[in-house]
Enzyme design. Structure first.
Site, PDB file in Angstrom:
ATOM      1  N   LYS A  25      -2.515  -4.750  10.022  1.00 13.93           N
ATOM      2  CA  LYS A  25      -1.759  -5.539  10.991  1.00 13.93           C
ATOM      3  C   LYS A  25      -2.690  -6.090  12.064  1.00 13.93           C
ATOM      4  CE  LYS A  25       2.355  -2.868  10.007  1.00 13.93           C
ATOM      5  NZ  LYS A  25       3.225  -1.736  10.340  1.00 13.93           N
ATOM      6  N   GLN A  82       4.884   2.637  14.723  1.00 15.11           N
ATOM      7  CA  GLN A  82       4.528   2.888  13.325  1.00 15.11           C
ATOM      8  C   GLN A  82       5.167   4.201  12.862  1.00 15.11           C
ATOM      9  OE1 GLN A  82       2.587   0.739  11.376  1.00 15.11           O
ATOM     10  NE2 GLN A  82       3.145   2.084   9.696  1.00 15.11           N
ATOM     11  N   ASP A 112      10.032  -5.420  14.528  1.00 14.28           N
ATOM     12  CA  ASP A 112      10.315  -4.769  13.248  1.00 14.28           C
ATOM     13  C   ASP A 112      11.810  -4.831  12.899  1.00 14.28           C
ATOM     14  OD1 ASP A 112       8.318  -3.834  11.625  1.00 14.28           O
ATOM     15  OD2 ASP A 112       8.056  -1.924  12.669  1.00 14.28           O
TER      16      ASP A 112
END
Ligand code: NAP
Length: 279
Positions: free
Chosen positions: A51, A95, A118
């Site tokens: 990322k 994460q 997200d």
């Protein structure tokens, strides 16, 4: 049979995003993503590195917050709240997985919906189910972009999802319904899975079991999307689909690696640029 080239498509998307990012910078907006990682999960480290690289390539600023695995829930929530208030940060990503003593749902709830790149905040999940503009979680969004790019029309198709996780299967239900597919959702308690997949025009496998979907489970000319990422003892990556044999029957199929994976990161980048633009 055509292989859906996620790697190539993701590259095109990233190139377009770079142009959009430059335009934002000309207006004095510097898109920035904050990534929070708790503890030392090996796979997470690889994902976060990928990322970070994608951000660099596009020109998105990237800041990583590495937290000790023993941090308290309050420390995690305090950090998220601080990032929510920070006007230089447009996207916040937590994460997963995070250590079991922490409440990930509260953490997702705390991420400001407008920074939730997200798409895991319940506000954004709700908006998706109402077919309203929102941040769609990145893997489902990437799959929808693949359908679009390859002119695969979902309307009226029998589409079978295998897997109902919060991050892949469930948001895909809404995405595919919104495109007028007839959606069937299968999971570990489904009886006679093959009866469902065999009738499907489109099968999306998000199970986490190497080569689980075999040739006999697929009808001729089906579209097969493989979300799985399974690392074998030899270190090789395989999907949830037995690519070698299923590809002989499918009309379209995604490979692993080089299919859904790169699209997920491209759509994350897309969401960060969208967040910066909105804010
Ligand atoms: P997950 O949370 O473990 O969910 C797996 C799903 O598969 C569950 O709904 C489970 O059913 C179902 N399942 C398990 N065994 C089954 C069986 N024998 N028959 C039918 N269904 C079964 O996994 P996930 O997070 O969705 O991820 C799935 C895979 O995709 C993993 O390999 C993951 O690494 C990969 N992934 C890839 C990307 C990418 O960017 N390419 C992104 C995310 C995930 P129950 O609900 O009944 O337990």
């Amino acid at each position: 049979m055509e292989i859906i080239d996620g790697k190539k498509l993701a590259k095109e998307i990233r190139e377009n995003l770079k142009i959009k990012c430059d335009e934002l910078k000309e207006k004095g907006i510097n898109p920035k993503l904050a990534v929070i990682m708790v503890g030392e999960d090996k796979a997470s480290k690889v994902y976060v590195r990928n990322k970070s690289r994608a951000c660099d390539e596009i020109g998105i600023a990237f800041e990583e917050f590495l937290l000790d695995e023993n941090i308290t829930q309050k420390e995690l929530i305090d950090l998220i709240q601080k990032l929510n208030k920070d006007k230089t940060i447009h996207g916040i990503l937590l994460q997963s997985p995070i250590p079991k003593h922490l409440d990930i749902n509260e953490a997702f709830r705390t991420i400001a919906p407008e920074k939730d790149v997200d798409g895991f905040n319940p506000v954004n999940v709700g908006k998706l189910s109402l077919n309203q503009d929102t941040f769609v979680s990145c893997t489902p969004y990437g799959i929808m972009k693949m359908f679009e790019a390859y002119n695969i029309d979902l309307e009226g198709k029998n589409l079978v999802l295998v897997g109902r996780s919060n991050i892949v299967g469930k948001p895909l239900i809404q995405c595919c319904l919104n495109k007028n597919a007839t959606v069937t959702v299968c999971h570990s308690r489904t009886k006679n899975l093959k009866e469902h997949t065999k009738n499907a025009d489109i099968v999306i496998a998000a199970i986490g079991k190497s080569k689980f979907i075999t040739e006999d489970m697929i009808k001729d000319n089906a579209v097969v999307i493989d979300v799985g990422i399974n690392r074998g003892e030899d270190g090789k990556l395989t999907g949830d689909v037995d690519f070698e044999n299923v590809s002989k029957k499918a009309s379209y199929i995604t490979p692993v690696p080089g299919g859904v994976g790169p699209m997920t990161i491209a759509m994350l980048m897309n969401n960060v640029i969208k967040a910066a633009n909105n804010q």
